[in-house]
Design an enzyme around this catalytic site. Structure first.
Site, PDB file in Angstrom:
ATOM      1  N   SER A  65      -2.510  -7.928   2.858  1.00  0.00           N
ATOM      2  CA  SER A  65      -3.035  -7.571   4.173  1.00  0.00           C
ATOM      3  C   SER A  65      -3.829  -8.700   4.811  1.00  0.00           C
ATOM      4  O   SER A  65      -3.298  -9.759   5.111  1.00  0.00           O
ATOM      5  CB  SER A  65      -3.875  -6.295   4.044  1.00  0.00           C
ATOM      6  N   ASP A 275      -3.171  -7.658  11.687  1.00  0.00           N
ATOM      7  CA  ASP A 275      -3.582  -8.313  10.449  1.00  0.00           C
ATOM      8  C   ASP A 275      -2.320  -8.839   9.760  1.00  0.00           C
ATOM      9  O   ASP A 275      -1.210  -8.742  10.291  1.00  0.00           O
ATOM     10  CB  ASP A 275      -4.383  -7.379   9.542  1.00  0.00           C
ATOM     11  N   ASP A 277      -0.317  -8.017   7.329  1.00  0.00           N
ATOM     12  CA  ASP A 277       0.868  -7.199   7.057  1.00  0.00           C
ATOM     13  C   ASP A 277       1.129  -6.178   8.154  1.00  0.00           C
ATOM     14  O   ASP A 277       1.954  -5.284   7.999  1.00  0.00           O
ATOM     15  CB  ASP A 277       0.764  -6.514   5.686  1.00  0.00           C
ATOM     16  N   GLU A 369      -9.859   3.814  11.108  1.00  0.00           N
ATOM     17  CA  GLU A 369     -11.040   3.122  10.648  1.00  0.00           C
ATOM     18  C   GLU A 369     -11.477   2.169  11.749  1.00  0.00           C
ATOM     19  O   GLU A 369     -10.683   1.761  12.598  1.00  0.00           O
ATOM     20  CB  GLU A 369     -10.750   2.355   9.360  1.00  0.00           C
ATOM     21  N   ALA A 370     -12.743   1.785  11.734  1.00  0.00           N
ATOM     22  CA  ALA A 370     -13.244   0.875  12.761  1.00  0.00           C
ATOM     23  C   ALA A 370     -12.478  -0.444  12.755  1.00  0.00           C
ATOM     24  O   ALA A 370     -12.372  -1.117  13.787  1.00  0.00           O
ATOM     25  CB  ALA A 370     -14.739   0.627  12.560  1.00  0.00           C
ATOM     26  N   SER A 499     -17.700  -1.753  -2.696  1.00  0.00           N
ATOM     27  CA  SER A 499     -16.342  -2.077  -2.283  1.00  0.00           C
ATOM     28  C   SER A 499     -15.348  -1.359  -3.183  1.00  0.00           C
ATOM     29  O   SER A 499     -15.623  -1.096  -4.361  1.00  0.00           O
ATOM     30  CB  SER A 499     -16.128  -3.592  -2.369  1.00  0.00           C
ATOM     31  N   THR A 501     -12.483  -2.756  -3.957  1.00  0.00           N
ATOM     32  CA  THR A 501     -11.630  -3.751  -4.603  1.00  0.00           C
ATOM     33  C   THR A 501     -12.393  -4.916  -5.230  1.00  0.00           C
ATOM     34  O   THR A 501     -11.845  -5.622  -6.067  1.00  0.00           O
ATOM     35  CB  THR A 501     -10.638  -4.339  -3.585  1.00  0.00           C
ATOM     36  N   ARG A 506     -21.375  -3.266   0.177  1.00  0.00           N
ATOM     37  CA  ARG A 506     -21.348  -3.452   1.629  1.00  0.00           C
ATOM     38  C   ARG A 506     -22.546  -2.744   2.259  1.00  0.00           C
ATOM     39  O   ARG A 506     -22.858  -1.603   1.896  1.00  0.00           O
ATOM     40  CB  ARG A 506     -20.038  -2.928   2.214  1.00  0.00           C
TER      41      ARG A 506
END
Length: 542
Positions: A65, A275, A277, A369-370, A499, A501, A506
């Site tokens: 992504s 983005d 992908d 999502e934002a 996060s 991943t 955050r």
């Protein structure tokens, strides 16, 4: 089993580094490409098992992504084009982390747990993006799939693969499971919608698109001929030069609040970024004073839900529209949706799989999502009512017109997943029908100023949250400290979350715009919250 002999043989060509541990996160596996060969092979195996279990086609997408070009990743796509079910996320993690000698044992355990018959046929679609590592990693996936059956789709966007999986598993009722089928369905719906926009000039049809030097740019070029000049795209960062996601793309524009490199924007020109992908989209423009203005996922959800609600009212249909957000949604957006538009708003954990699931609970669920990743889901009953009204001979002209617009909107939306190309066409069509400029769209509400920071930690799992990740449960005392800071400001809100991943935490904060000092205090408060996180873990560094 004969198949396991082939698995053992081929797995030696894709050895797992000893001791390497990876976690299937909110968007699958994602890390440095050089660590992923064995994971790709094993996800090919798992996709084949998932296909046998569900007796349907499963997708495997090789992409990272918005990550830098040296990274890569992989995710599985379930029968209706949605993210793979959580239980199989666990299987994916087990399989990826199994040492070489235990691989077949883990596979057998999965088969026994889910009662999978090896006599079933495996059908797997494999897609990839344009990263240099994607071609070889895709071959590793196919090696895994080929032990048990499969098909390679080659270069496609992530949403296109989701779309094709859904088409195949609905026996082409949703659409034709080819790239041409995708282009034809979306372009036909777009042209039907824009016929209802009067006297559009070439300037109004013009859109500047940042392709992030990714797969979306290639596929948008292929689609242009199908649109018959109803949308005139000026494409930048098209992959002919420049690195994927480097100084361009939706994530760069969103985080840095500036136009991508290489794009030249005139005042008031509509611009958007995909983005890497092409499953996210962000809109933006420069106002007459030359100031950069961003329209993110919150603004996109507002435009779409507002337009759908108005069309439903015109059609005389009693169908509920709801908007699904995450904790990152700006407070002004939430208040506008609830207080002005009077639509249902719910909040869920970050990650589109959570939003997608929540949106399924409503007649029409709009989720974004934002960061610009989202789509719209229509229940079978809602779609049935809309299409029946189109065919209703006694419906008056206004109701039938509204129903036709709704039906074309359904056809234009990729309900399998967030899709930058599909979302772009929906936005362009709705703005055209409404006769609304990007400036008019932008002024629906004013975002509260906000800040985001990342705090590097040794283990992200020490942070535990509840209430859709808006409230910290562990470590003790952190939420109280955040609450104390938030009370100092008007319309303030802040949260921390691990996060999905990476080993980072955050931090998000927002507050009012009523005096000149707010933004500076907000910046200081966000840093203070970051310091609180670090204080809980003195062994960690930024």
């Amino acid at each position: 089993m004969a198949e396991f002999g082939e698995v053992s043989q081929k797995s030696t060509q894709h050895p797992k580094p000893k001791g390497l541990t990876l976690q299937y996160g909110t968007a699958g596996f994602r890390t440095t490409a050089k660590h992923l060969d064995h994971v790709m092979f094993r996800m090919g195996l798992l996709a084949a098992l998932r296909s046998k279990k569900t007796k349907s086609t499963i997708g495997v997408m090789v992409t990272a992504s918005h990550n830098p070009v040296e990274d890569n990743g992989v995710k599985l796509i379930d029968p209706m084009g949605e993210m793979v079910t959580p239980a199989w996320e666990g299987y994916a993690t087990q399989l990826a982390n199994a040492e070489q000698e235990a691989l077949c044992t883990v596979l057998k355990n999965i088969m026994e747990t889910d009662a999978i018959s090896m006599s079933e046929t495996a059908n797997v679609f494999v897609g990839r993006d344009t990263r240099p590592s994607s071609e070889s990693l895709t071959k590793a996936v196919i090696d895994g799939v080929s032990c048990l059956g499969g098909h390679n789709y080659g270069l496609v966007t992530t949403p296109q693969l989701h779309y094709m999986v859904r088409c195949r598993n609905t026996h082409d009722c949703y659409g034709t499971a080819t790239l041409q089928g995708y282009y034809e369905k979306l372009s036909k719906a777009f042209i039907e919608l824009t016929k209802n926009a009067l006297n559009r000039t070439d300037d109004q049809k013009r859109l500047l698109v940042d392709g992030a030097n990714g797969i979306g740019a290639l596929k948008l070029r292929e689609m242009e001929a199908f649109l018959k000049y109803e949308l005139q795209v000026a494409l930048f960062n098209d992959g002919s030069s420049g690195k994927l996601n480097h100084l361009c793309g939706a994530d760069y524009v969103k985080v840095h609040q500036r136009a991508p490199e290489g794009m030249h924007m005139g005042p008031g020109e509509r611009c958007c970024s995909f983005d890497g992908d092409a499953d996210r989209i962000i809109y933006y423009y420069n106002d007459t004073a030359g100031r950069f203005r961003l329209l993110d996922g919150d603004k996109i959800a507002t435009l779409i839900s507002m337009s759908l609600k108005e069309l439903l009212t015109q059609a005389g249909l009693n169908i509920q529209v709801a908007v699904v957000q995450t904790a990152y949604a700006n407070g002004s957006a939430t208040r506008y949706l609830k207080d002005v538009m009077k639509v249902t708003v719910c909040c869920t954990k970050t990650g589109v799989k959570h939003l997608h699931h929540a949106a399924q609970d409503f007649d029409i669920g709009v989720y974004f999502e934002a960061n610009g990743h989202g789509t719209v889901l229509f229940s079978k009953e809602a779609e049935k009512q809309i299409r029946q009204l189109v065919k209703h001979s006694n419906a008056n002209d206004e109701k039938k017109r509204a129903a036709k617009l709704l039906a074309s909107t359904i056809d234009l939306i990729n309900q399998a997943t967030g899709d930058a190309i599909s979302d772009m066409l929906v936005i362009e069509a709705l703005l055209a029908i409404r006769g609304m400029s990007i400036q008019g769209w932008d002024t629906l509400y004013t975002d509260l100023p906000n800040r985001q920071l990342r705090v590097k930690v040794a283990d992200r799992q020490v942070i535990d949250t509840t209430d859709a990740e808006r409230h910290v449960v562990m470590p003790a005392g952190l939420q109280d400290a955040i609450d104390t800071l938030v009370k100092k400001y008007k319309q303030a809100r802040a949260f921390v979350r691990p996060s999905g991943t990476e080993d980072i935490v955050r931090v998000y904060a927002e507050a009012d715009t009523q005096n000149q000092g707010t933004y500076g205090r907000l910046k200081a408060s966000t840093q203070s919250i970051s310091n609180l996180v670090l204080a809980q873990h003195p062994q960690e560094t930024r």
